[in-house]
Design a protein around this motif. Structure first.
Motif, short mmCIF file in Angstrom:
data_model
loop_
_atom_site.label_atom_id
_atom_site.label_comp_id
_atom_site.label_asym_id
_atom_site.label_seq_id
_atom_site.Cartn_x
_atom_site.Cartn_y
_atom_site.Cartn_z
N LEU A 86 -10.41 4.28 9.98
CA LEU A 86 -10.62 2.88 9.57
C LEU A 86 -11.72 2.23 10.40
CD1 LEU A 86 -9.31 0.97 7.47
CD2 LEU A 86 -7.86 0.11 9.30
N ARG A 94 -3.64 -2.88 3.32
CA ARG A 94 -3.20 -2.13 2.15
C ARG A 94 -3.64 -0.68 2.25
NH1 ARG A 94 -5.53 -0.30 -2.39
NH2 ARG A 94 -4.15 0.08 -4.17
N ARG A 95 -4.87 -0.46 2.74
CA ARG A 95 -5.40 0.90 2.85
C ARG A 95 -4.55 1.73 3.82
NH1 ARG A 95 -11.33 1.02 4.86
NH2 ARG A 95 -11.20 -0.95 3.71
N GLY A 135 0.66 4.29 -2.48
CA GLY A 135 0.45 5.65 -2.00
C GLY A 135 1.51 6.62 -2.47
N VAL A 149 -1.43 2.68 1.91
CA VAL A 149 -1.68 3.72 0.90
C VAL A 149 -1.68 5.10 1.56
CG1 VAL A 149 -3.41 4.70 -0.66
CG2 VAL A 149 -2.92 2.25 -0.74
N GLU A 150 -2.39 5.22 2.67
CA GLU A 150 -2.49 6.52 3.33
C GLU A 150 -1.17 6.94 3.97
OE1 GLU A 150 -5.00 8.44 2.84
OE2 GLU A 150 -6.05 6.87 1.73
N GLY A 201 0.81 -1.21 0.00
CA GLY A 201 0.00 0.00 0.00
C GLY A 201 0.85 1.26 0.00
N SER A 204 -8.81 -4.56 1.32
CA SER A 204 -7.75 -4.84 2.29
C SER A 204 -7.51 -3.65 3.20
CB SER A 204 -6.46 -5.20 1.55
OG SER A 204 -5.36 -5.21 2.43
N ARG A 205 -7.76 -3.84 4.50
CA ARG A 205 -7.51 -2.76 5.46
C ARG A 205 -6.01 -2.48 5.60
NH1 ARG A 205 -11.48 -5.82 8.03
NH2 ARG A 205 -10.01 -6.78 9.48
N GLU A 242 -9.01 -4.02 -3.04
CA GLU A 242 -9.52 -2.76 -2.53
C GLU A 242 -10.14 -2.90 -1.13
OE1 GLU A 242 -9.11 0.24 -3.89
OE2 GLU A 242 -7.90 -0.76 -5.42
N ILE A 249 -5.23 7.69 10.33
CA ILE A 249 -5.68 6.60 9.45
C ILE A 249 -6.49 5.58 10.24
CG2 ILE A 249 -4.91 4.69 7.99
CD1 ILE A 249 -2.31 6.40 7.52
#
Length: 334
Positions: A276, A257-258, A203, A261-262, A199, A254-255, A252, A272
């Motif tokens: 979440l 990965r999120r 990002g 990304v952030e 992620g 995936s927590r 998309e 973040i």
């Protein structure tokens, strides 16, 4: 069959939907009485799995004794870091001689124990042969919605794995068996760390080449740790290793990965996680995974950098530059 699922997060609820859809009598233990009542009245877990109908054969309960009474299979579906406290309380209530299946994905902080080992430490020895783990590429929402999903069930006692396999297998949920309990669990735990790294790559806007490289070298890192811990390296090329890694690094939903990304976009971890609203296991696992690898004398450069970004505030661009500047070496040592 009567099954008790201990933990009503997204994945615990999705497995209740799978088992309940087969007509199995499921008791779903919900820690919070308010949420328990809401699930019972609405037939939906609006906090963790909104929009998914829960079958009538699933009974939400907030009392462990009632959840476990008469259970012929117990599913441990709590976050890995609270499994010890929950199952210390549950231990006297679990019927003897029934499969106990953990679906948690993590490494306990401090002890560096895997989920089955945490359960071994709090359950009496007669329960130990009945421990199993279910893991693989399985987003809870897709499982509950009936999207085709394949997972692995591992147990030291093959017959125990087969019992769990047969209980869970449904038209859209297929289970394979394994005896590599360590490898299946480490695949499920370590991929969350690599997914945060993937992620971060996204990002930062580094593109597809960088993501593919991160996933590939991440798998090599996972395999080194798993083998040093006694796993079969082939397990890491299967559903609970490569399969779960690809899903969590690219999906998309995936927590982990999120979170990455952030972080790559420059946001703080606190901000973040506040948005979440659910557990991203990799945030806690990265500390335990790093300690485990270092204790085993295994090099884990990606895990080291993810740890530094999350827990030491390291600039993600600097971490990426350091990974690219590492000493040159062969890809494989034959």
């Amino acid at each position: 069959m009567r099954a008790a699922i201990i933990g009503a997060g997204g994945f615990g609820t999705s497995l209740a939907v799978v088992l309940g859809g087969k007509g199995i009598d499921v008791r779903l233990w919900v820690r919070e009485p308010e949420l328990c009542r809401a699930i019972g009245e609405l037939r939906e877990n609006r906090r963790y799995l909104p929009g998914i109908e829960i079958p009538s054969s699933v009974t939400p309960v907030d009392d462990l004794r009632r959840a476990l009474e008469g259970a012929e299979m117990v599913v441990a579906a709590t976050p890995s870091q609270v499994a010890r406290s929950v199952f210390q309380e549950a231990a006297p209530l679990i019927p003897t001689g029934v499969p106990i299946v953990t679906v948690s994905k993590g490494i306990e902080e401090g002890t560096r124990l895997l989920p089955t080992e945490v359960l071994e430490s709090v359950l009496p020895p007669p329960f130990h042969p009945y421990l199993a783990v279910l893991s693989g590429p399985s987003f809870a929402r897709e499982v509950a919605a009936g999207s085709p999903t394949l997972v692995t069930v591992a147990a030291h006692w093959q017959r125990n794995a087969v019992v769990v396999q047969e209980a869970f297998t449904a038209p859209t949920f297929r289970c394979y068996t394994s005896t590599d309990v360590v490898g299946v669990q480490l695949g499920g735990a370590l991929k969350n760390v690599i997914a945060i790294g993937s992620g971060i790559v996204d990002g930062l806007g580094f593109g597809n080449n960088a993501r593919a490289a991160l996933i590939t070298r991440g798998l090599a890192e996972m395999a080194r740790v798993a083998v040093a811990r006694g796993a079969n390296p082939i397990t890491l090329s299967g559903l609970s290793g490569l399969g779960d890694l690809v899903l969590t690094c690219t999906g998309e939903l995936s927590r982990n990965r999120r979170v990455g990304v952030e972080l790559g976009r420059g946001r703080s971890l606190q901000e973040i996680l506040g948005e979440l609203g659910q557990v991203a296991e990799g945030v806690n696992t990265v500390r335990s995974a790093r300690e485990l690898a270092h204790g085993l004398g295994v090099e884990v450069p990606i895990t080291d950098q993810v740890y530094a970004i999350i827990h030491e505030g390291k600039d993600p661009k600097r971490a990426a530059a350091e990974l690219m500047a590492r000493a040159l070496k062969p890809e494989f040592r034959y």
